[in-house]
Design a protein around this motif. Structure first.
Motif, short mmCIF file in Angstrom:
data_model
loop_
_atom_site.label_atom_id
_atom_site.label_comp_id
_atom_site.label_asym_id
_atom_site.label_seq_id
_atom_site.Cartn_x
_atom_site.Cartn_y
_atom_site.Cartn_z
N VAL A 61 0.87 -1.17 0.00
CA VAL A 61 0.00 0.00 0.00
C VAL A 61 0.90 1.22 0.00
O VAL A 61 1.86 1.29 0.78
N VAL A 62 0.64 2.17 -0.90
CA VAL A 62 1.43 3.40 -0.98
C VAL A 62 0.48 4.59 -0.90
O VAL A 62 -0.41 4.74 -1.74
N GLY A 63 0.67 5.41 0.12
CA GLY A 63 -0.11 6.64 0.25
C GLY A 63 0.60 7.80 -0.43
O GLY A 63 1.82 7.94 -0.30
N VAL A 64 -0.17 8.60 -1.17
CA VAL A 64 0.36 9.79 -1.83
C VAL A 64 -0.46 10.99 -1.37
O VAL A 64 -1.51 11.29 -1.95
N PRO A 65 -0.03 11.67 -0.30
CA PRO A 65 -0.77 12.84 0.16
C PRO A 65 -0.84 13.90 -0.93
O PRO A 65 0.12 14.10 -1.67
N SER A 66 -1.99 14.54 -1.03
CA SER A 66 -2.17 15.58 -2.04
C SER A 66 -3.05 16.69 -1.49
O SER A 66 -3.99 16.44 -0.74
N ASN A 67 -2.72 17.90 -1.89
CA ASN A 67 -3.48 19.08 -1.47
C ASN A 67 -4.38 19.57 -2.61
O ASN A 67 -4.86 20.69 -2.59
#
Length: 162
Positions: A61-67
């Motif tokens: 699982v890879v999280g990619v935070p984004s605004n």
């Protein structure tokens, strides 16, 4: 460079290093654009549960935070990391905050768009993209589909068997 599968990508990591997806070659990868101040933020708990349940079988699982959506990820890397660990016990790999839509999207999300098409483009936080063991996208899920749903679990189990 012709990018042909998920393992061809490198992302800046939340901890300041590089998240080289080639390290996961041969494993299904679930990529999720995340945010800390969103109504869907509690999905971190489900993502961690998936990671815990299926990590030994090979899922990454890879999280990619984004605004990008509603400015719901305004924090620094340290703030995002602290929030995820304190509130949800996140141990899965996390990229640094990155744009995931439009012309400024990082190459990974441009590739997902080219592979999956218009309907799969992230329209809010917590869109999920699953690749198989060959690194090719096999499923995507909108924000409305919890990571612990039967649909996601079935797709993950199928990708692990492929």
């Amino acid at each position: 460079m012709n990018l042909t599968c998920i393992y061809d990508f490198k992302l800046p990591a939340l901890n300041g290093s590089t998240l080289d997806l080639s390290a996961y070659r041969g494993k299904p990868v679930l990529v999720v654009n995340t945010a800390s101040k969103c109504g869907f933020t509690p999905q971190y708990e489900g993502l961690q549960a998936l990671w815990t349940q299926f990590q030994k079988a090979g899922l990454v699982v890879v999280g990619v935070p984004s605004n990008d959506f509603g400015q719901q990820e305004p924090g620094t890397s340290e703030e995002i990391s602290s929030f995820c660990q304190i509130n949800y016990g996140v141990t899965f790999p996390m990229a640094a905050r990155s744009p995931v839509k439009g012309p400024d999207a990082i190459p990974l999300f441009k590739w997902l768009d080219s592979e999956l098409g218009f309907l799969a483009r992230p329209r809010w936080n917590f869109f999920k993209y699953l690749t198989n063991r060959q690194g090719m996208p096999v499923a995507w899920f909108s924000s409305l589909t919890p990571p612990t749903s039967g649909r996601v679990r079935h797709a993950v189990e199928k990708a692990l068997k492929s």
